[in-house]
Design an enzyme around this catalytic site. Structure first.
Site, PDB file in Angstrom:
ATOM      1  N   SER A  14      52.725  26.195   0.362  1.00 26.93           N
ATOM      2  CA  SER A  14      51.671  25.727   1.271  1.00 26.93           C
ATOM      3  C   SER A  14      50.397  25.338   0.541  1.00 26.93           C
ATOM      4  CB  SER A  14      51.369  26.836   2.282  1.00 26.93           C
ATOM      5  OG  SER A  14      51.263  28.079   1.614  1.00 26.93           O
ATOM      6  N   TYR A 156      50.361  43.932 -10.772  1.00 24.99           N
ATOM      7  CA  TYR A 156      50.707  42.513 -10.960  1.00 24.99           C
ATOM      8  C   TYR A 156      51.415  42.298 -12.306  1.00 24.99           C
ATOM      9  CZ  TYR A 156      49.740  37.427 -11.095  1.00 24.99           C
ATOM     10  OH  TYR A 156      49.839  36.060 -11.168  1.00 24.99           O
TER      11      TYR A 156
HETATM   12  P1  NAP Z   1      47.946  30.946  -4.262  1.00 21.89           P
HETATM   13  O1  NAP Z   1      47.161  29.677  -4.321  1.00 21.89           O
HETATM   14  O2  NAP Z   1      47.252  32.220  -3.897  1.00 21.89           O
HETATM   15  O3  NAP Z   1      49.190  30.700  -3.267  1.00 21.89           O
HETATM   16  C1  NAP Z   1      50.102  31.760  -3.055  1.00 21.89           C
HETATM   17  C2  NAP Z   1      51.309  31.253  -2.306  1.00 21.89           C
HETATM   18  O4  NAP Z   1      52.181  32.381  -2.093  1.00 21.89           O
HETATM   19  C3  NAP Z   1      50.939  30.696  -0.932  1.00 21.89           C
HETATM   20  O5  NAP Z   1      51.759  29.615  -0.639  1.00 21.89           O
HETATM   21  C4  NAP Z   1      51.227  31.878  -0.016  1.00 21.89           C
HETATM   22  O6  NAP Z   1      51.562  31.488   1.300  1.00 21.89           O
HETATM   23  C5  NAP Z   1      52.433  32.513  -0.693  1.00 21.89           C
HETATM   24  N1  NAP Z   1      52.549  33.907  -0.293  1.00 21.89           N
HETATM   25  C6  NAP Z   1      51.569  34.865  -0.328  1.00 21.89           C
HETATM   26  N2  NAP Z   1      52.027  36.019   0.193  1.00 21.89           N
HETATM   27  C7  NAP Z   1      53.317  35.794   0.572  1.00 21.89           C
HETATM   28  C8  NAP Z   1      54.309  36.589   1.223  1.00 21.89           C
HETATM   29  N3  NAP Z   1      54.064  37.842   1.611  1.00 21.89           N
HETATM   30  N4  NAP Z   1      55.508  36.035   1.493  1.00 21.89           N
HETATM   31  C9  NAP Z   1      55.774  34.745   1.134  1.00 21.89           C
HETATM   32  N5  NAP Z   1      54.870  33.940   0.543  1.00 21.89           N
HETATM   33  C10 NAP Z   1      53.653  34.455   0.274  1.00 21.89           C
HETATM   34  O7  NAP Z   1      48.666  31.256  -5.647  1.00 21.89           O
HETATM   35  P2  NAP Z   1      48.842  30.325  -6.942  1.00 21.89           P
HETATM   36  O8  NAP Z   1      47.645  30.512  -7.782  1.00 21.89           O
HETATM   37  O9  NAP Z   1      49.283  28.965  -6.557  1.00 21.89           O
HETATM   38  O10 NAP Z   1      50.038  31.114  -7.687  1.00 21.89           O
HETATM   39  C11 NAP Z   1      51.391  30.704  -7.565  1.00 21.89           C
HETATM   40  C12 NAP Z   1      52.222  31.575  -8.494  1.00 21.89           C
HETATM   41  O11 NAP Z   1      51.767  31.433  -9.837  1.00 21.89           O
HETATM   42  C13 NAP Z   1      52.128  33.081  -8.171  1.00 21.89           C
HETATM   43  O12 NAP Z   1      53.371  33.697  -8.391  1.00 21.89           O
HETATM   44  C14 NAP Z   1      51.097  33.565  -9.168  1.00 21.89           C
HETATM   45  O13 NAP Z   1      51.256  34.939  -9.432  1.00 21.89           O
HETATM   46  C15 NAP Z   1      51.433  32.707 -10.361  1.00 21.89           C
HETATM   47  N6  NAP Z   1      50.308  32.567 -11.287  1.00 21.89           N
HETATM   48  C16 NAP Z   1      49.132  31.996 -10.909  1.00 21.89           C
HETATM   49  C17 NAP Z   1      48.093  31.899 -11.826  1.00 21.89           C
HETATM   50  C18 NAP Z   1      46.762  31.263 -11.494  1.00 21.89           C
HETATM   51  O14 NAP Z   1      45.877  31.297 -12.364  1.00 21.89           O
HETATM   52  N7  NAP Z   1      46.565  30.689 -10.331  1.00 21.89           N
HETATM   53  C19 NAP Z   1      48.276  32.395 -13.115  1.00 21.89           C
HETATM   54  C20 NAP Z   1      49.474  32.983 -13.466  1.00 21.89           C
HETATM   55  C21 NAP Z   1      50.487  33.064 -12.551  1.00 21.89           C
HETATM   56  P3  NAP Z   1      50.414  31.310   2.442  1.00 21.89           P
HETATM   57  O15 NAP Z   1      49.685  30.037   2.126  1.00 21.89           O
HETATM   58  O16 NAP Z   1      51.178  31.255   3.689  1.00 21.89           O
HETATM   59  O17 NAP Z   1      49.525  32.516   2.323  1.00 21.89           O
END
Ligand code: NAP
Length: 249
Positions: A14, A156
């Site tokens: 999303s 995490y």
């Molecule tokens: P984000 O913008 O916070 O988006 C999180 C996504 O996960 C959203 O689509 C959310 O859906 C979904 N989600 C949250 N809780 C959930 C649940 N209970 N069941 C199913 N879906 C759920 O995160 P992001 O930064 O894009 O991160 C994406 C991935 O990359 C994650 O695994 C994160 O740990 C990893 N990551 C991110 C970073 C960074 O710097 N951003 C760095 C390292 C790793 P809704 O929109 O419906 O809430």
């Protein structure tokens, strides 16, 4: 080899990195199914696809209430419509940070549930179809903190480190059946997850990043696209770090 007979399934599509992965795999030619925890999130995915005349759909899914059985049922329905899952991207993730001494059991459990147990459950639900099709790519989103550690993130880091062991083990289980399993470990990427970092924290972090900037969601999506593609046909069990040099190993 990954072909485009089936579809690509992206969790947490999303917003953030997942939305960019969904867009990129759709650009690559896959029908794409993306999950969101809310109806507006599902509508955002559906709107993106219909606006461009692309194949795929949104799927309302919250891992806090999904069982293996409910996931198997849902995946079976999707397979009837779109064929086998060719690419599974386990991207959905949350952070619930605190120092260990202050961390409650609930904060620990929620992160392990959404960031690690969900990967086990959904992969299990998709794997049978992939094995039957004798092909597919699974890509799991880990994090730089799985490798470097980070104070305030024991939950995490444990979940994201668990993903790396999961990835290598499953890669050994299913490689002979044509399914590849890899991980992507992003550093600091510009999404909702990192927007709460204060300017002072950001300044300090930048000093640790040789490329001196946050990563873009498209840069992570490009790596996922590569790992899903025939160009990565001989890569499995690997972790691709996308962190601007923040951590090197
Ligand atoms: P984000 O913008 O916070 O988006 C999180 C996504 O996960 C959203 O689509 C959310 O859906 C979904 N989600 C949250 N809780 C959930 C649940 N209970 N069941 C199913 N879906 C759920 O995160 P992001 O930064 O894009 O991160 C994406 C991935 O990359 C994650 O695994 C994160 O740990 C990893 N990551 C991110 C970073 C960074 O710097 N951003 C760095 C390292 C790793 P809704 O929109 O419906 O809430």
């Amino acid at each position: 080899m990954t072909d485009k007979l089936g579809f690509a399934l992206v969790t947490g599509a999303s917003r953030g990195i997942g939305a960019a992965i969904l867009a990129r795999l759709s650009d690559d030619g896959y029908p794409v199914v993306g999950t969101a925890t809310t109806s507006p999130g599902v509508a955002t995915i559906d709107h993106w696809l219909t606006e461009r005349g692309r194949a795929g759909s949104g799927w309302l899914l919250d891992f806090r209430s999904a069982t293996i059985e409910s996931l198997e049922e849902a995946v079976k329905n999707l397979e009837q419509r779109w064929g086998p899952v060719s690419v599974l991207v386990n991207n959905a993730g949350i952070t619930r940070d605190d120092l260990l001494l202050r961390m409650t059991g609930a904060l620990w459990d929620e992160v392990i549930e959404v960031d690690l147990s969900a990967v086990f459950r959904l992969t299990k639900a998709c794997l049978r179809g992939m094995l039957r099709a004798r092909g597919g790519a699974i890509i799991n989103l880990s994090s730089v903190v799985a490798l470097s550690g980070n104070p305030g993130q024991v939950n995490y880091a444990a979940a994201k480190g668990g993903i790396l062991g999961f990835t290598r083990s499953l890669a050994q289980e299913v490689g002979s059946r044509g399914v590849r399993v890899n991980a992507v470990a992003p550093g600091l990427i510009d999404t909702d997850m990192t927007r709460e970092i204060t300017p002072e924290q950001k300044k300090l972090l930048m000093e640790r990043i040789p490329l001196r900037r946050l990563g873009k969601v498209e840069e992570v999506a490009g790596c996922v696209s590569f790992l899903a593609s025939p160009a990565a046909a001989y890569i499995t069990g690997e972790t691709l770090q996308v962190n601007g040099g923040m951590y090197m190993s």
